[in-house]
Design a protein around this motif. Structure first.
Motif, PDB file in Angstrom:
ATOM      1  N   TYR A 106       9.384  10.705 -11.673  1.00  0.00           N
ATOM      2  CA  TYR A 106       9.818   9.377 -11.255  1.00  0.00           C
ATOM      3  C   TYR A 106       8.780   8.304 -11.578  1.00  0.00           C
ATOM      4  O   TYR A 106       9.124   7.174 -11.936  1.00  0.00           O
TER       5      TYR A 106
ATOM      6  N   LEU B 131       9.403   4.929 -14.131  1.00  0.00           N
ATOM      7  CA  LEU B 131       9.118   3.525 -13.836  1.00  0.00           C
ATOM      8  C   LEU B 131       7.881   3.006 -14.565  1.00  0.00           C
ATOM      9  O   LEU B 131       7.664   1.788 -14.631  1.00  0.00           O
TER      10      LEU B 131
ATOM     11  N   ASP C  16       4.210  -1.038  -3.217  1.00  0.00           N
ATOM     12  CA  ASP C  16       5.629  -1.428  -3.227  1.00  0.00           C
ATOM     13  C   ASP C  16       5.903  -2.559  -4.212  1.00  0.00           C
ATOM     14  O   ASP C  16       6.942  -2.577  -4.888  1.00  0.00           O
TER      15      ASP C  16
ATOM     16  N   LEU D 237       6.049  -1.157  -7.722  1.00  0.00           N
ATOM     17  CA  LEU D 237       7.292  -0.402  -7.919  1.00  0.00           C
ATOM     18  C   LEU D 237       8.466  -1.348  -8.145  1.00  0.00           C
ATOM     19  O   LEU D 237       9.275  -1.156  -9.055  1.00  0.00           O
ATOM     20  N   LYS D 238       8.553  -2.371  -7.313  1.00  0.00           N
ATOM     21  CA  LYS D 238       9.666  -3.307  -7.426  1.00  0.00           C
ATOM     22  C   LYS D 238       9.628  -4.046  -8.759  1.00  0.00           C
ATOM     23  O   LYS D 238      10.663  -4.244  -9.418  1.00  0.00           O
TER      24      LYS D 238
ATOM     25  N   TYR E 135      10.700  -1.621 -11.562  1.00  0.00           N
ATOM     26  CA  TYR E 135      12.127  -1.335 -11.526  1.00  0.00           C
ATOM     27  C   TYR E 135      12.954  -2.549 -11.933  1.00  0.00           C
ATOM     28  O   TYR E 135      13.956  -2.423 -12.648  1.00  0.00           O
TER      29      TYR E 135
ATOM     30  N   SER F  17      17.127   3.668 -11.383  1.00  0.00           N
ATOM     31  CA  SER F  17      17.610   3.398 -10.029  1.00  0.00           C
ATOM     32  C   SER F  17      17.321   4.569  -9.103  1.00  0.00           C
ATOM     33  O   SER F  17      16.942   4.392  -7.938  1.00  0.00           O
TER      34      SER F  17
ATOM     35  N   TYR G 151      13.553   4.599  -8.318  1.00  0.00           N
ATOM     36  CA  TYR G 151      13.161   3.542  -7.376  1.00  0.00           C
ATOM     37  C   TYR G 151      13.665   3.827  -5.973  1.00  0.00           C
ATOM     38  O   TYR G 151      12.979   3.564  -4.976  1.00  0.00           O
TER      39      TYR G 151
ATOM     40  N   SER H   7      10.684   3.973  -3.334  1.00  0.00           N
ATOM     41  CA  SER H   7      10.608   2.798  -2.463  1.00  0.00           C
ATOM     42  C   SER H   7      10.802   3.159  -0.997  1.00  0.00           C
ATOM     43  O   SER H   7      10.573   2.325  -0.121  1.00  0.00           O
TER      44      SER H   7
ATOM     45  N   ARG I 138       9.410   9.311  -0.591  1.00  0.00           N
ATOM     46  CA  ARG I 138       8.277   9.350  -1.517  1.00  0.00           C
ATOM     47  C   ARG I 138       7.279  10.431  -1.091  1.00  0.00           C
ATOM     48  O   ARG I 138       6.722  11.143  -1.934  1.00  0.00           O
TER      49      ARG I 138
END
Length: 383
Positions: free
Chosen positions: A8, A12, A20, A23-24, A27, A53, A56, A60, A65
């Motif tokens: 994962y 990403l 966070d 990650l955002k 994504y 998707s 994430y 997230s 996680r």
């Protein structure tokens, strides 16, 4: 199967200690790139969108996680992460609303509310123009006037845009907020987008009877002469800011500024680099050999300079404090650098040639005749 899935974090493109926000951001970029609505009929893009998707949705969520970091993809096999969604888990724990609001807003022309409403005071835009000045004016400063068409608040309606005796009404579509909310169905549920109200343009007001003077705009245009003070030492391409002379503000906001770009004309003698001035001065062979006093042109006028005997061509001299004033302190100036070039005469009189030949002899140099002159000498019959 879990062994066929990519990591994962690799999907990403983030490190395992990514926060966070990282990650955002990762994504969001992938979702915009591979979203099915912008890649219709592209099965590969759709697969990558689903893969991103899924990654994430897991990373997230703090608990998912933690499980993924400990067990990998095996943590979600056999429905361990919950039914539905991609790969046997759902999206209930992921904060998808905010990020999809950003994504769909960019893709479809919308956007989420980022703070203040559209009907709050807003500063006016800056205006830009240019003015041409001479080399000397740039060095020592000057006062100029420019003519500009500017907008001012309408005196009849006082900027409301409504006919005198009436006033704007609250927009019925947005209830005076200046923004409207649209909901959109997506594969992850309903997405909420906030956009500027199309009826009132974000003002929150509707004008039914427009002011005849400004035709509902709330402002009138007129030509004005504006004084511009050019500071000493300004360079080509720099701008002078005149505060409060730009566009009108919105909803009572302050005016913008006027930015006047300065275009400096070239000088036939002087060249400028920062606070230094450069020029070339020709001197005769006699002045270079014997030395003596010469006149040098500067921006302050002519100055006298003593040339040393035996000066060679391309000799450089420095005139301290004869350069460009510093922009922040006009009392401090740069220097003027002069290159002395020995000028050789192209035509000589008979007396000048004889004098040079005697000089050549005293220097011990062989005085050979010019081949071109020998060729044109007339010869007698016996010669």
């Amino acid at each position: 199967m879990a062994e066929n899935k990519r990591d994962y974090y690799e999907v990403l493109g983030v490190p395992k200690d990514a926060d966070d926000a990282a990650l955002k951001k990762a994504y969001r970029a992938l979702a915009k790139k591979y979203h099915p609505d912008t890649n219709q009929g592209n099965a590969d893009a759709e697969a990558k969108f689903k893969e991103a998707s899924e990654a994430y949705a897991v990373l997230s969520d703090p608990e998912k996680r933690r499980q993924y970091d400990q067990f990998g993809h095996a943590a979600f096999e056999n429905g361990a992460g919950g039914a539905g969604g991609f790969g046997g888990f759902d999206f209930s724990g992921a904060d998808m609303g905010d990020i999809f609001g950003d994504i769909f807003g960019d893709l479809f022309g919308g956007g989420r509310s980022r703070g203040r409403a559209g009907n709050e005071p807003m500063r006016g835009a800056n205006l830009r123009t240019s003015i041409r000045i001479t080399f000397e004016e740039a060095l020592f400063g000057c006062e100029r006037e420019i003519e500009l068409t500017t907008k001012d608040e309408c005196k009849d309606c006082h900027g409301t845009g409504a006919k005198p005796g009436t006033k704007p009404e609250t927009c019925p579509k947005c209830n005076g907020k200046g923004q409207v909310v649209y909901t959109q169905q997506s594969m992850f549920g309903m997405v909420r987008n906030v956009q500027t109200c199309p009826e009132c343009g974000g003002t929150g007001k509707i004008i039914k009877e427009k002011c005849p003077t400004c035709r509902g705009t709330g402002n009138t245009s007129s030509k004005k002469r504006i004084a511009v003070s050019i500071p000493a030492g300004i360079d080509n391409g720099q701008s002078v800011r005149i505060r409060g002379k730009g566009e009108l503000g919105v909803n009572g906001g302050e005016r913008g500024d006027l930015l006047v770009e300065v275009v400096v004309s070239n000088h036939p003698i002087f060249k400028r680099q920062d606070t230094s001035i450069y020029s070339t001065v020709p001197i005769s062979f006699a002045q270079a050999a014997l030395g003596g006093e010469i006149k040098i042109k500067t921006v302050d006028g002519e100055v006298l300079y003593n040339v040393s005997p035996g000066t060679q061509t391309d000799t450089k001299i420095r005139l301290k404090g004869k350069g460009v004033p510093y922009l922040r302190n006009k009392n401090v100036r740069g220097d003027h650098y002069v290159t002395l070039v020995v000028k050789v005469p192209e035509k000589l009189t008979k007396e000048q040639k004889e004098a040079l030949q005697k000089f050549q002899e005293t220097m011990g140099e062989a005085g050979e005749a010019n081949p071109a002159e020998e060729k044109h000498k007339k010869k007698g019959f016996f010669k």
